[in-house]
Design a protein around this motif. Structure first.
Motif, PDB file in Angstrom:
ATOM      1  N   LEU A 110       0.811  -1.215   0.000  1.00 18.28           N
ATOM      2  CA  LEU A 110       0.000   0.000   0.000  1.00 18.28           C
ATOM      3  C   LEU A 110       0.845   1.266   0.000  1.00 18.28           C
ATOM      4  CD1 LEU A 110      -2.823  -0.976   2.534  1.00 18.28           C
ATOM      5  CD2 LEU A 110      -2.992  -0.839   0.038  1.00 18.28           C
ATOM      6  N   SER A 111       2.111   1.131   0.341  1.00 13.92           N
ATOM      7  CA  SER A 111       3.001   2.300   0.355  1.00 13.92           C
ATOM      8  C   SER A 111       3.397   2.740  -1.055  1.00 13.92           C
ATOM      9  CB  SER A 111       4.267   1.981   1.154  1.00 13.92           C
ATOM     10  OG  SER A 111       4.942   0.856   0.596  1.00 13.92           O
ATOM     11  N   GLU A 112       3.121   1.910  -2.068  1.00 11.31           N
ATOM     12  CA  GLU A 112       3.533   2.213  -3.435  1.00 11.31           C
ATOM     13  C   GLU A 112       2.381   2.808  -4.243  1.00 11.31           C
ATOM     14  OE1 GLU A 112       5.768  -0.689  -5.610  1.00 11.31           O
ATOM     15  OE2 GLU A 112       6.394  -1.715  -3.782  1.00 11.31           O
ATOM     16  N   PHE A 113       2.750   3.703  -5.164  1.00 10.54           N
ATOM     17  CA  PHE A 113       1.800   4.289  -6.105  1.00 10.54           C
ATOM     18  C   PHE A 113       1.696   3.382  -7.327  1.00 10.54           C
ATOM     19  CE2 PHE A 113       1.265   7.592  -9.645  1.00 10.54           C
ATOM     20  CZ  PHE A 113      -0.114   7.586  -9.554  1.00 10.54           C
ATOM     21  N   ILE A 114       0.487   2.953  -7.654  1.00  6.71           N
ATOM     22  CA  ILE A 114       0.268   2.186  -8.877  1.00  6.71           C
ATOM     23  C   ILE A 114      -0.049   3.172  -9.979  1.00  6.71           C
ATOM     24  CG2 ILE A 114      -1.171   0.456 -10.029  1.00  6.71           C
ATOM     25  CD1 ILE A 114      -1.636  -0.797  -7.278  1.00  6.71           C
ATOM     26  N   GLU A 140      -6.270   6.822   5.540  1.00  7.23           N
ATOM     27  CA  GLU A 140      -5.592   7.977   4.931  1.00  7.23           C
ATOM     28  C   GLU A 140      -5.044   7.569   3.572  1.00  7.23           C
ATOM     29  OE1 GLU A 140      -1.537  10.497   5.740  1.00  7.23           O
ATOM     30  OE2 GLU A 140      -2.845  10.105   7.479  1.00  7.23           O
ATOM     31  N   GLY A 141      -5.228   8.429   2.561  1.00 11.37           N
ATOM     32  CA  GLY A 141      -4.717   8.138   1.222  1.00 11.37           C
ATOM     33  C   GLY A 141      -5.537   7.055   0.538  1.00 11.37           C
ATOM     34  N   GLY A 142      -4.882   6.336  -0.386  1.00 10.20           N
ATOM     35  CA  GLY A 142      -5.526   5.205  -1.046  1.00 10.20           C
ATOM     36  C   GLY A 142      -6.565   5.555  -2.082  1.00 10.20           C
ATOM     37  N   GLU A 143      -6.557   6.816  -2.565  1.00 13.28           N
ATOM     38  CA  GLU A 143      -7.501   7.186  -3.610  1.00 13.28           C
ATOM     39  C   GLU A 143      -7.262   6.353  -4.869  1.00 13.28           C
ATOM     40  OE1 GLU A 143      -6.713  10.851  -1.072  1.00 13.28           O
ATOM     41  OE2 GLU A 143      -5.476   9.336  -2.072  1.00 13.28           O
ATOM     42  N   THR A 144      -8.310   6.224  -5.679  1.00 15.93           N
ATOM     43  CA  THR A 144      -8.195   5.625  -7.005  1.00 15.93           C
ATOM     44  C   THR A 144      -8.348   6.759  -8.019  1.00 15.93           C
ATOM     45  OG1 THR A 144      -9.011   3.440  -6.342  1.00 15.93           O
ATOM     46  CG2 THR A 144      -9.247   4.023  -8.662  1.00 15.93           C
ATOM     47  N   PRO A 145      -7.238   7.392  -8.384  1.00 11.59           N
ATOM     48  CA  PRO A 145      -7.334   8.501  -9.333  1.00 11.59           C
ATOM     49  C   PRO A 145      -7.571   7.969 -10.740  1.00 11.59           C
ATOM     50  CG  PRO A 145      -5.038   8.066  -8.841  1.00 11.59           C
ATOM     51  CD  PRO A 145      -5.846   7.129  -7.983  1.00 11.59           C
ATOM     52  N   PHE A 146      -8.282   8.752 -11.555  1.00  5.87           N
ATOM     53  CA  PHE A 146      -8.489   8.347 -12.938  1.00  5.87           C
ATOM     54  C   PHE A 146      -8.386   9.547 -13.865  1.00  5.87           C
ATOM     55  CE2 PHE A 146     -12.662   8.973 -10.993  1.00  5.87           C
ATOM     56  CZ  PHE A 146     -13.355   9.744 -11.917  1.00  5.87           C
ATOM     57  N   LEU A 310      -2.377   4.365   4.074  1.00  2.00           N
ATOM     58  CA  LEU A 310      -2.181   3.625   5.308  1.00  2.00           C
ATOM     59  C   LEU A 310      -3.125   2.428   5.299  1.00  2.00           C
ATOM     60  CD1 LEU A 310      -2.033   6.520   7.943  1.00  2.00           C
ATOM     61  CD2 LEU A 310      -0.108   5.247   6.942  1.00  2.00           C
ATOM     62  N   PRO A 311      -2.740   1.321   5.948  1.00  2.00           N
ATOM     63  CA  PRO A 311      -3.647   0.178   6.043  1.00  2.00           C
ATOM     64  C   PRO A 311      -4.690   0.436   7.131  1.00  2.00           C
ATOM     65  CG  PRO A 311      -1.575  -0.300   7.146  1.00  2.00           C
ATOM     66  CD  PRO A 311      -1.406   1.055   6.512  1.00  2.00           C
TER      67      PRO A 311
END
Length: 321
Positions: A110-114, A140-146, A310-311
């Motif tokens: 989860l720390s990496e940007f896909i 916190e974080g974890g958005e799915t940007p498109f 963050l998890p």
């Protein structure tokens, strides 16, 4: 075409954008509090299948929010309501089968940007629709940007018209290395046995060929796949003649396990790749998850990715023809 449908209430969400007159994502909510349950949702979707699919094509992203979608079983019921054919995922991302047509999304750290991509963009048969369900939203974080893919093409043509046309005419060649075994510590850590669904070397080669890949065994037991030439842009029926940035140039260029180059083997200038990366980010829509969200993407029109988080974070996926 009207957005309105008596069985849905049109809402808003954080980060939505108006792109060329279209709201991304189009947010659909229960018309009243008593219709939040999964049974009511399934009936509504069944009664409005044709309209709903038109909305996916028109808006590229449609979000169901505010419904009581609890788990993979509920999500699978939604997927199967539409009657769209399933398509098996092929690619480097580590994933786990959960229930019927439902899998985990990329299980890399989860720390990496896909990075932004069209799902299975390099495979001959790729999904038209991508469906995502948020079972556990991250703290916190974890958005799915498109990203609206046509906007990337438009802006790259403005800045690099000759080179874009040259790339499109010649095509791109890619290489990717599949590991000898799964490595869940990497977002591209899927071993070749899992990737091709077999532990038989000859069968893996046959399946790779059927997918349009050349195959090269490595001394360490891994596999180097070679794909190309592949188009830089594509125009798909029913999408206003828009020229989609249907490639993974930025995501694979100069990486540890992958490469992207012109079909003749010549390098793509770093400044072109860097500027493309900046444009994609500038055009992105940052989508933040809420528990129970079901998000539909037109995979022919949108690139998507995953922000670090963050998890815990648990997003499930289904892919459809």
């Amino acid at each position: 075409m009207e957005y309105s449908c008596k069985d849905f209430k049109v809402g808003k969400c954080e980060g939505e954008k108006l792109v060329d007159g279209e709201t991304m994502p189009l947010v659909l909510q229960p018309p009243e509090q008593g219709k939040r349950d999964i049974e009511s949702l399934l009936v509504t979707l069944k009664d409005n299948k044709e309209w709903f699919e038109k909305m996916i094509i028109k808006n590229s992203a449609v979000l169901l929010r505010g419904y009581d979608v609890k788990d993979a079983v509920d999500f699978n019921e939604i997927v199967e309501t539409f009657g769209w054919d399933d398509i098996r995922y092929v690619g480097p991302a580590p994933r786990t089968h959960i229930h019927k047509r439902v899998w985990t999304a990329n299980e890399g750290p989860l720390s990496e940007f896909i990075y932004y991509h069209h799902e299975m963009v390099l495979i001959k048969e790729f999904p038209k629709k991508l469906m995502l369900f948020c079972e556990v939203p991250p703290p916190e974080g974890g958005e799915t940007p498109f990203v609206p893919s046509f906007r990337v093409t438009e802006r790259m043509l403005e800045e690099f018209p000759d080179f874009v046309e040259k790339l499109d005419a010649q095509g791109l060649k890619y290489t990717f290395t599949a590991l000898s075994n799964d490595d869940t510590a990497s977002m591209r850590g899927r071993g070749w046995q899992d990737a091709f669904g077999t532990s038989d070397c000859a069968e893996a080669e046959r399946r790779a060929k059927a997918l349009g890949m050349d195959f090269e065994w490595l001394p360490n037991g891994g596999v180097k796949t070679i794909l190309g030439p592949r188009s830089l842009t594509r125009v798909f029926e029913g999408r206003k003649g828009r020229r989609m940035w249907f490639n993974t140039l930025v995501g694979m260029h100069g990486k540890a396990l992958s490469s992207a180059m012109l079909a003749d083997g010549s390098e793509i200038p770093n400044n072109v790749v860097k500027r493309c990366e900046e444009i994609i980010e500038e055009e992105s829509i940052q989508f933040k998850w809420e528990k129970g969200d079901v998000l539909f993407f037109d995979n022919l029109a949108l690139l998507h990715g995953r922000r670090p988080s963050l998890p815990p974070r648990r997003v499930l996926v289904a892919t459809c023809k």
